[in-house]
Design an enzyme around this catalytic site. Structure first.
Site, PDB file in Angstrom:
ATOM      1  N   CYS A  10      65.104   9.298  38.026  1.00 29.78           N
ATOM      2  CA  CYS A  10      64.092   9.468  39.069  1.00 29.78           C
ATOM      3  C   CYS A  10      63.669  10.924  39.227  1.00 29.78           C
ATOM      4  O   CYS A  10      64.529  11.787  39.430  1.00 29.78           O
ATOM      5  CB  CYS A  10      64.641   8.929  40.392  1.00 29.78           C
ATOM      6  SG  CYS A  10      63.609   9.282  41.823  1.00 29.78           S
ATOM      7  N   THR A  68      65.552   3.983  48.340  1.00 31.83           N
ATOM      8  CA  THR A  68      65.164   4.984  47.355  1.00 31.83           C
ATOM      9  C   THR A  68      66.221   6.068  47.170  1.00 31.83           C
ATOM     10  O   THR A  68      67.047   6.319  48.039  1.00 31.83           O
ATOM     11  CB  THR A  68      63.844   5.658  47.772  1.00 31.83           C
ATOM     12  OG1 THR A  68      64.025   6.324  49.029  1.00 31.83           O
ATOM     13  CG2 THR A  68      62.721   4.641  47.902  1.00 31.83           C
ATOM     14  N   VAL A  69      66.159   6.700  46.007  1.00 34.60           N
ATOM     15  CA  VAL A  69      66.923   7.906  45.730  1.00 34.60           C
ATOM     16  C   VAL A  69      65.943   9.067  45.643  1.00 34.60           C
ATOM     17  O   VAL A  69      64.766   8.855  45.291  1.00 34.60           O
ATOM     18  CB  VAL A  69      67.722   7.786  44.408  1.00 34.60           C
ATOM     19  CG1 VAL A  69      68.847   6.783  44.538  1.00 34.60           C
ATOM     20  CG2 VAL A  69      66.818   7.409  43.223  1.00 34.60           C
ATOM     21  N   TYR A 108      51.751   8.381  38.901  1.00 31.75           N
ATOM     22  CA  TYR A 108      51.974   7.010  39.366  1.00 31.75           C
ATOM     23  C   TYR A 108      50.658   6.328  39.714  1.00 31.75           C
ATOM     24  O   TYR A 108      50.485   5.126  39.499  1.00 31.75           O
ATOM     25  CB  TYR A 108      52.910   7.005  40.581  1.00 31.75           C
ATOM     26  CG  TYR A 108      54.356   7.251  40.234  1.00 31.75           C
ATOM     27  CD1 TYR A 108      55.244   6.189  40.049  1.00 31.75           C
ATOM     28  CD2 TYR A 108      54.840   8.545  40.073  1.00 31.75           C
ATOM     29  CE1 TYR A 108      56.567   6.407  39.726  1.00 31.75           C
ATOM     30  CE2 TYR A 108      56.159   8.780  39.742  1.00 31.75           C
ATOM     31  CZ  TYR A 108      57.028   7.709  39.567  1.00 31.75           C
ATOM     32  OH  TYR A 108      58.339   7.932  39.231  1.00 31.75           O
TER      33      TYR A 108
END
Length: 337
Positions: A45, A112-113, A176
């Site tokens: 990530c 999330t991370v 994204y």
């Protein structure tokens, strides 16, 4: 189609994060305490990669432990499948979502991370990734290593914030917006903004070594993690294909400079990066096949950026090598040609 695509075909990131902060004075109920918290990341990530780098540069490993989730996940969140028995050895959890549900039983947002978990209670404290690294710089100063750099110096904060805002909108999140666009129009709009911003960044970096000032700052950390994923993932998988990073001379040299700086390249796990994007995003890559390439040996070539001056760590020093249990396997990193 991605669940984050809006009716007009554009990608909307869910930015409803847990904004609780860990501070020196504990004003949110979570004071800075050595050994109390665990940073949960995935090396795949880019947002988590920021926290890994900042933690390394500041030397917070002895006081803030790190859990590394595997590179893939399902709709129920990241798993600790890299650990023996499939459980994080400190938290005892199989999935990160357990920490979120421990604090918010009805939590309905993204798991999330990076996330920071309070070890005694097993509850998540925050997953607010933009604030998290700022707080590591400003609130954890008592525990910084000797020689730690100033990544968010007061006299440069306004400029860093301005640069970060553009980089986030058009580059960090822009890739994204390209990859998850639901219409041709939305994709081309994001594509144009991405490469227009990269062109402006190239111009900026053509006459200065770092984005803001003459040392590495938070701004460089935030751009670096996207650039590290550009050729392995975003160029093909997200259709960001006007040029590869390796075909953009200034940005490529800037990236190589940072990649070869202790605390940056030694956090990059190309295997995890490729497996995450190509295996998880089945709406984009239905077969789940992970590309064998590209050849990234160029990341190790000379960059020549020293000619622009600058001091990577200012008056500070490079971080020591990663602790043994956090070393990225050599086979997961580029090798010299």
């Amino acid at each position: 189609m991605s669940p984050y695509v809006n009716p007009s075909g554009g990608f909307d990131r869910d930015s409803r994060y847990i904004t609780t902060r860990i501070t020196a004075d504990g004003r949110d109920g979570y004071p800075v305490e050595p050994g109390r918290y665990r940073l949960v990341v995935s090396r795949a990530c880019p947002w988590a990669n920021r926290a890994i780098i900042v933690r390394r540069l500041l030397g917070l490993e002895p006081v803030l432990s790190m859990a590394v989730a595997g590179p893939t996940h399902d709709e129920r969140s990241w798993t600790f499948d890299l650990d023996e028995g499939g459980r994080d050895p400190v938290l005892g959890y199989e999935r990160l979502q357990e920490a979120f549900f421990a604090r918010f039983p009805d939590y309905d947002r993204g798991i999330t991370v990076p996330a920071i978990v309070d070890v005694p209670s097993g509850q998540v404290v925050t997953n607010d990734f933009p604030q998290m690294t700022i707080d590591l710089s400003l609130e954890w100063t008592e525990h910084h290593r000797e020689g730690a750099p100033q990544l968010y110096p007061e006299h440069l904060r306004a400029e860093i914030d301005e640069v970060d805002a553009h980089v986030f909108r058009d580059v960090n999140n822009g890739v994204y917006k390209c990859g998850f666009a639901g219409t041709q129009e939305a994709y081309e709009k994001a594509y144009d903004r991405l490469f227009s911003r990269l062109d402006r960044l190239s111009e900026r970096l053509s006459h200065q070594r770092y984005l803001v000032g003459d040392t590495i700052t938070e701004a460089d950390v935030r751009l670096f993690t996207t650039l590290a994923r550009f050729d392995p993932v975003y160029h093909g998988h997200f259709k960001c294909n006007r040029h590869k990073l390796s075909e953009m001379p200034v940005l490529s040299a800037y990236f190589r400079d940072l990649y070869q700086t202790p605390g940056f390249g030694d956090t990059i796990d190309v295997d995890h990066i490729k497996r995450h994007y190509y295996e998880v995003h089945r709406d984009i890559n239905p077969t789940g096949i992970v590309p064998a390439g590209p050849d990234l040996s160029g990341w190790l070539e000379p960059h020549g950026r020293e000619e622009l001056g600058g001091r990577p760590f200012g008056d500070g020093t490079p971080p020591p090598p990663p602790v043994p249990e956090e070393v990225v396997p050599a086979e997961h990193q580029p090798q010299a040609a």
